[in-house]
Design a protein around this motif. Structure first.
Motif, mmCIF file in Angstrom:
data_model
loop_
_atom_site.group_PDB
_atom_site.id
_atom_site.type_symbol
_atom_site.label_atom_id
_atom_site.label_comp_id
_atom_site.label_asym_id
_atom_site.label_seq_id
_atom_site.Cartn_x
_atom_site.Cartn_y
_atom_site.Cartn_z
ATOM 1 N N GLU A 37 0.699 -1.018 0.309
ATOM 2 C CA GLU A 37 0.269 -0.128 0.142
ATOM 3 C C GLU A 37 0.544 1.563 0.414
ATOM 4 O OE1 GLU A 37 -3.670 -1.107 3.276
ATOM 5 O OE2 GLU A 37 -1.430 -2.456 3.440
ATOM 6 N N LYS B 33 9.220 11.682 -3.914
ATOM 7 C CA LYS B 33 10.430 11.188 -3.609
ATOM 8 C C LYS B 33 10.774 12.516 -4.511
ATOM 9 C CE LYS B 33 14.693 10.156 -2.371
ATOM 10 N NZ LYS B 33 14.998 10.152 -0.922
ATOM 11 N N TYR C 18 14.553 14.610 -4.802
ATOM 12 C CA TYR C 18 16.766 14.397 -5.405
ATOM 13 C C TYR C 18 16.114 16.170 -4.791
ATOM 14 C CZ TYR C 18 15.353 9.746 -5.245
ATOM 15 O OH TYR C 18 15.913 8.196 -5.145
ATOM 16 N N LEU D 242 10.912 -0.493 -0.028
ATOM 17 C CA LEU D 242 11.826 -1.516 0.678
ATOM 18 C C LEU D 242 12.754 -0.235 1.662
ATOM 19 C CD1 LEU D 242 13.864 -3.702 -1.961
ATOM 20 C CD2 LEU D 242 12.044 -3.950 -0.083
ATOM 21 N N GLY D 243 12.661 0.258 1.761
ATOM 22 C CA GLY D 243 12.893 1.664 2.505
ATOM 23 C C GLY D 243 14.426 1.912 2.412
ATOM 24 N N LEU D 244 15.412 1.698 1.594
ATOM 25 C CA LEU D 244 16.334 2.202 0.784
ATOM 26 C C LEU D 244 16.739 3.460 0.551
ATOM 27 C CD1 LEU D 244 16.857 -0.898 -1.603
ATOM 28 C CD2 LEU D 244 17.726 -0.835 0.655
ATOM 29 N N ASP D 245 15.688 3.715 -0.279
ATOM 30 C CA ASP D 245 15.737 5.328 -0.119
ATOM 31 C C ASP D 245 14.319 5.810 0.896
ATOM 32 O OD1 ASP D 245 17.661 5.044 -1.962
ATOM 33 O OD2 ASP D 245 15.743 6.340 -3.857
ATOM 34 N N ALA D 246 15.016 6.951 1.807
ATOM 35 C CA ALA D 246 13.363 7.881 2.668
ATOM 36 C C ALA D 246 12.156 8.172 1.825
ATOM 37 C CB ALA D 246 14.654 8.532 4.008
ATOM 38 N N TYR E 41 8.169 -1.872 5.983
ATOM 39 C CA TYR E 41 9.402 -2.749 5.243
ATOM 40 C C TYR E 41 10.285 -3.014 7.017
ATOM 41 C CZ TYR E 41 12.719 -6.130 3.417
ATOM 42 O OH TYR E 41 13.923 -6.843 2.916
ATOM 43 N N LEU F 21 16.134 -5.979 -7.336
ATOM 44 C CA LEU F 21 16.284 -4.301 -7.773
ATOM 45 C C LEU F 21 17.239 -3.916 -8.905
ATOM 46 C CD1 LEU F 21 16.913 -2.929 -3.971
ATOM 47 C CD2 LEU F 21 15.544 -2.287 -5.567
#
Lengths: 273, 310
Positions: free
Chosen positions: B3, B9, B11, B48-52, B65, B79
């Motif tokens: 969800e 996001k 940058y 996945l929380g690799l980027d906030a 996650y 990925l």
């Protein structure tokens, strides 16, 4: 909502992310890279081999040394002097264990498996500390034993039982381990192999050179607090009046490494990978 | 179940994902479609929380996650292909990931066989071809037998046999009740694999629809008409509500069905030599839909230039 997934029987029902699991994982990562294994071998060879060469050369030159030099002679630190080169191998290894994950993209796999991130960093720190300390302690003891044999002819050789000797030998292994951790912290902070290695070499080898250009009294004050200078007091037996005491110096050095690691950990938690 | 709610996001000055909301349901294959650079990979990294995220939330099976006790058993992700240390063997790569969760080494062997890499398991991953790398990434994604599988462009670099294998794999994972979320920039690939589509462009949601509805909506409902009395028929169709465009050898009519055109012609005694309903291909429909949101256009040499008249 979860009914569909609940019906499925997992083939790995006991899967849980645990601290022990992370330590196992980091040990597998450490032993399964040729570059890591070779870096350790290089550090051991440099420490034992170069120390033996220096001890041999010192014994050979003994007759030409004046009484002042002989009085200040530190048989212990001479017999483990190869540590000066071994520290570069260990420091570079510490950098590569983290920066190598960034350069290859492995870090994304690591952080997917350990999404809280910091446990993965601490796992690396613990495994590297244990492995490095053990290999460096064994190498240091070996280098000392060989070196003292070679120095016997000088009459200035010492034994394991002599005052301060064990402290210096354990201290040497501790110093090398913390150099590696400083490298690891720099690797995690800068995430780039070349940058982190240059910084590490700069801190250990270039700062003393820059310091030498300062006015004499200022130079002496700063010198005792330089990371390498402070950290190396713990492997000296003959005290140096201008330096910090062995454990105070080592404490300062650990402080620098810890500071770098804490900043790296703080950024690791916040930065995108 | 994935969800995503109001996900943003940025940058620096560039917004990669803008206010994205969607739900990926279990039991079906959901395609994640968008042109290159539309924010698909970024969205997956955010999940996945690799980027906030700059704002908004991404939840997997009800939680973030990172808040799961066994993340690899919740989401298995492929990925970018480059998520493997090149100096480590495929087996040791998977073993290191499995050990974090106490997953036994027998499972590592199992997934290596599943993706067909058992022969090269002891080879260094740096020596792998692009296709082998993809297979290793899929093996890593399946390691924790996850409830949700998320794959970023899984067929990249695979040969036809490998592409077919991925299609079957995705279908069977969904049939087992898993949530399957798979990105692609190829509509044709998604039409064959997915049940549902989430289409994005420039980081924004363009469509959230079943594949069937997408295909139905995609037909442009043009009818190609040729007749020996073309001008007369065109006139007639225009007055009956058709929009007529002259093309080589005939006209294209919009707004009227083939049956209506045929009936009108018959009622007026006009012979018809061709009456063809034209369906836009899925790829064309996808391109129409995302035209305004494509990051990089190839320059069309024949395109009219402003200010030049002939």
């Amino acid at each position: 909502m979860t009914t569909t997934t609940a019906q499925r029987q997992s083939v790995v029902p006991n899967a849980r992310l645990t601290g022990v699991g992370i330590l196992r994982s980091e040990w597998t990562k450490t032993r399964s890279l040729r570059s890591t294994v070779w870096s350790f071998i290089a550090a051991v060879v440099l420490l034992v081999g170069v120390s033996a060469l220096i001890s041999f050369a010192t014994a050979d030159n003994w007759k030409t040394m004046d009484p002042g030099e002989r009085a200040g002679f530190d048989a212990t630190s001479t017999s483990i002097a190869g540590g000066f080169l071994a520290q570069l191998a260990i420091g570079v290894l510490g950098v590569l264990l983290i920066s190598g994950e960034y350069s290859t993209g492995m870090i994304r796999s690591t952080m997917s498996a350990v999404p809280r991130r910091l446990p993965a960093l601490w796992g690396k720190v613990v495994v590297f500390t244990v492995v490095t300390f053990i290999t460096m302690l064994v190498s240091t003891l070996l280098a000392f034993a060989i070196g003292q044999q070679l120095l016997k002819s000088t009459g200035a050789s010492v034994g394991f039982g002599d005052p301060q000797v064990m402290r210096a030998l354990v201290g040497a292994a501790l110093y090398l381990t913390v150099v590696g951790l400083l490298g690891m912290g720099l690797g995690a902070l800068l995430r780039h192999s070349a940058g982190a290695i240059s910084t590490l070499v700069g801190i250990l080898l270039v700062l003393p050179i820059i310091n030498a250009f300062l006015p004499a009294d200022l130079q002496r004050t700063i010198r005792k607090f330089l990371p390498g200078e402070a950290g190396q007091q713990v492997l000296m037996v003959v005290p140096n009046p201008d330096a910090l005491s062995p454990w105070a110096g080592f404490g300062v050095f650990v402080g620098y490494a810890a500071l770098v690691m804490v900043v790296a950990a703080f950024l690791l938690k916040r930065r995108d990978v | 179940m994935i969800e995503v709610d109001g996900l943003v996001k940025r940058y620096g000055a560039k917004t990669a994902v803008n206010n994205l909301s969607f739900t990926v349901k279990p039991g079906i294959v959901t395609g994640f479609l968008g042109p290159n650079g539309s924010g698909k990979s970024t969205t997956m990294r955010l999940i996945l929380g690799l980027d906030a995220p700059s704002s908004g939330t991404a939840m997997v099976n009800g939680r973030r996650y990172a808040d799961h006790r066994a993340p690899l058993a919740e989401v298995g992700a492929l990925l970018e292909a480059r998520s493997v240390h090149t100096g480590r063997s495929a087996y040791n790569h998977l073993l290191a990931l499995a050990q974090t969760h106490g997953i036994p080494s027998s499972r590592v062997t199992q997934v290596l066989e599943l993706v067909g890499l058992q022969e090269v398991a002891r080879k260094r991953a740096g020596k792998f071809s692009l296709g082998m790398g993809q297979r290793l990434g899929i093996a890593a994604a399946l390691l924790g037998d996850p409830a949700t599988v998320m794959l970023d462009e899984p067929v990249n670099g695979l040969d036809p046999e490998g592409i077919l294998w991925v299609r079957h794999l995705l279908r069977s994972l969904a049939a087992e009740g898993r949530t399957v979320f798979v990105s692609s920039h190829l509509m044709s690939e998604m039409a064959l694999t997915a049940d549902h589509l989430i289409v994005i462009g420039r980081g924004e949601l363009i469509a959230d629809t079943s594949v069937q509805d997408f295909i139905d909506g995609a037909s442009r409902n043009l009818v190609r008409v040729r007749s020996p009395r073309m001008a007369e028929l065109a006139q007639l169709l225009a007055t009956t509500g058709g929009v007529v465009t002259t093309v080589e050898g005939g006209v294209d009519v919009a707004g009227l069905s083939a049956a209506q055109i045929g009936d009108a012609a018959a009622a007026n005694g006009i012979a018809v030599h061709e009456l063809t309903p034209l369906q836009a291909s899925l790829e064309e429909a996808f391109m129409d839909m995302t035209r305004d949101s494509v990051e990089f256009h190839a320059v069309d040499a024949d395109a009219p230039t402003a200010g030049v008249t002939s």
